[in-house]
Design an enzyme around this catalytic site. Structure first.
Site, PDB file in Angstrom:
ATOM      1  N   ILE A 151      -2.094 -12.784  -2.946  1.00  0.00           N
ATOM      2  CA  ILE A 151      -1.904 -11.308  -2.629  1.00  0.00           C
ATOM      3  C   ILE A 151      -0.909 -11.016  -1.575  1.00  0.00           C
ATOM      4  CG2 ILE A 151      -3.331  -9.800  -0.660  1.00  0.00           C
ATOM      5  CD1 ILE A 151      -5.410 -10.446  -2.777  1.00  0.00           C
ATOM      6  N   CYS A 152      -0.117  -9.981  -2.072  1.00  0.00           N
ATOM      7  CA  CYS A 152       1.209  -9.657  -1.212  1.00  0.00           C
ATOM      8  C   CYS A 152       0.872  -9.268   0.167  1.00  0.00           C
ATOM      9  CB  CYS A 152       1.898  -8.357  -2.003  1.00  0.00           C
ATOM     10  SG  CYS A 152       3.181  -7.884  -1.137  1.00  0.00           S
ATOM     11  N   VAL A 153       1.657 -10.038   1.065  1.00  0.00           N
ATOM     12  CA  VAL A 153       1.495  -9.824   2.572  1.00  0.00           C
ATOM     13  C   VAL A 153       1.618  -8.644   3.033  1.00  0.00           C
ATOM     14  CG1 VAL A 153       3.302 -10.998   3.162  1.00  0.00           C
ATOM     15  CG2 VAL A 153       1.737 -10.881   4.772  1.00  0.00           C
TER      16      VAL A 153
END
Lengths: 118, 130
Positions: free
Chosen positions: B77-79
């Site tokens: 998941i892209c931070v």
């Protein structure tokens, strides 16, 4: 090294696509890949100088376009017909870009390892 | 073939996250390998363990979580996308002093570098939702 091509097709404000695409371009450049950054359709509005997004409480993410050269992103293109359709010319743009035709766009896509459209 | 998948569409208002899941299942069935699934922009909502689906609708978050656990996939998941949308693991929740963490099992939070790495190590990168 791979060739990563990005098609930025949305206007700079109204959705987060333009920022999302720019972030991917910069991340790819940090990994020292060959990057093609292509502005087309409504995306060409990102290139236009003089945006004042403070008026809509938005951040001027497109100011970061000035940093592309620093990141080594040299292959920045605008689809000529997208500019023409919007009565825009190179004189309206905040950074130098190369104009490309539909045929040139096709060959850029064809010679890429990964193409991302946002 | 080694495949990576990027999902950008919202799981609740777009079809793309379901299409991506079906694609991944088909790819594995056909004998391909999935190097990584990267969730970007609105697709990070898939990482929430707190969504509630209506009884007669599929809980896509649960389906993805089960899928990545079952096949032990690298699901990132892209931070930057996640923090903005309130998807937090324990360490981010404590770093930003938030009352709870909500990252579902099977997902990791990391940066865009993981997507670039996936591009470099895959034969194909397929995007869903843009």
């Amino acid at each position: 090294m791979k060739t990563l091509t990005f098609l930025s097709r949305q206007a700079p404000f109204g959705t987060s696509n333009a920022k999302a695409c720019l972030d991917m371009v910069l991340a790819s450049a940090v990994f020292e890949q060959r990057v093609n950054y292509i502005f087309m359709d409504e995306g060409v509005w990102q290139l236009v100088r003089g945006h004042e997004p403070a008026g809509i409480h938005a951040k001027n993410t497109m100011a970061a376009l000035q940093a592309l050269e620093l990141y080594g992103v040299e292959n920045v293109f605008a689809l000529e017909e997208s500019l023409t359709e919007r009565n825009l010319s190179l004189a309206h743009l905040q950074i130098p870009v190369r104009l490309c035709t539909r045929a040139e766009l096709s060959s850029l896509i064809k010679t890429s390892d990964v193409v991302t459209a946002l | 073939m080694i495949i990576s998948v990027m999902v950008t569409g919202s799981p609740v208002s777009q079809q793309s996250a379901q299409t991506a899941l079906s694609f991944c299942q088909a790819a594995l069935s056909a004998g391909h390998q999935i190097y990584r699934v990267f969730f970007y922009e609105d697709a990070v909502q898939l990482g929430s363990a707190l969504n509630v689906a209506p009884q007669d609708e599929r809980n896509l978050n649960a389906a993805w979580s089960e899928f990545v656990k079952q096949y032990e996939l690298d699901a990132v998941i892209c931070v930057a996308s996640a923090l903005k949308r309130g998807i937090l693991n324990d360490s981010e929740a404590s770093r930003y002093q938030k009352p709870a963490a909500n990252l579902a099992e099977g997902f990791d939070i990391s940066g865009l570098g993981q997507w670039v790495d996936a591009c470099l190590n895959s034969d194909r990168v397929v995007s869903f939702g843009a």
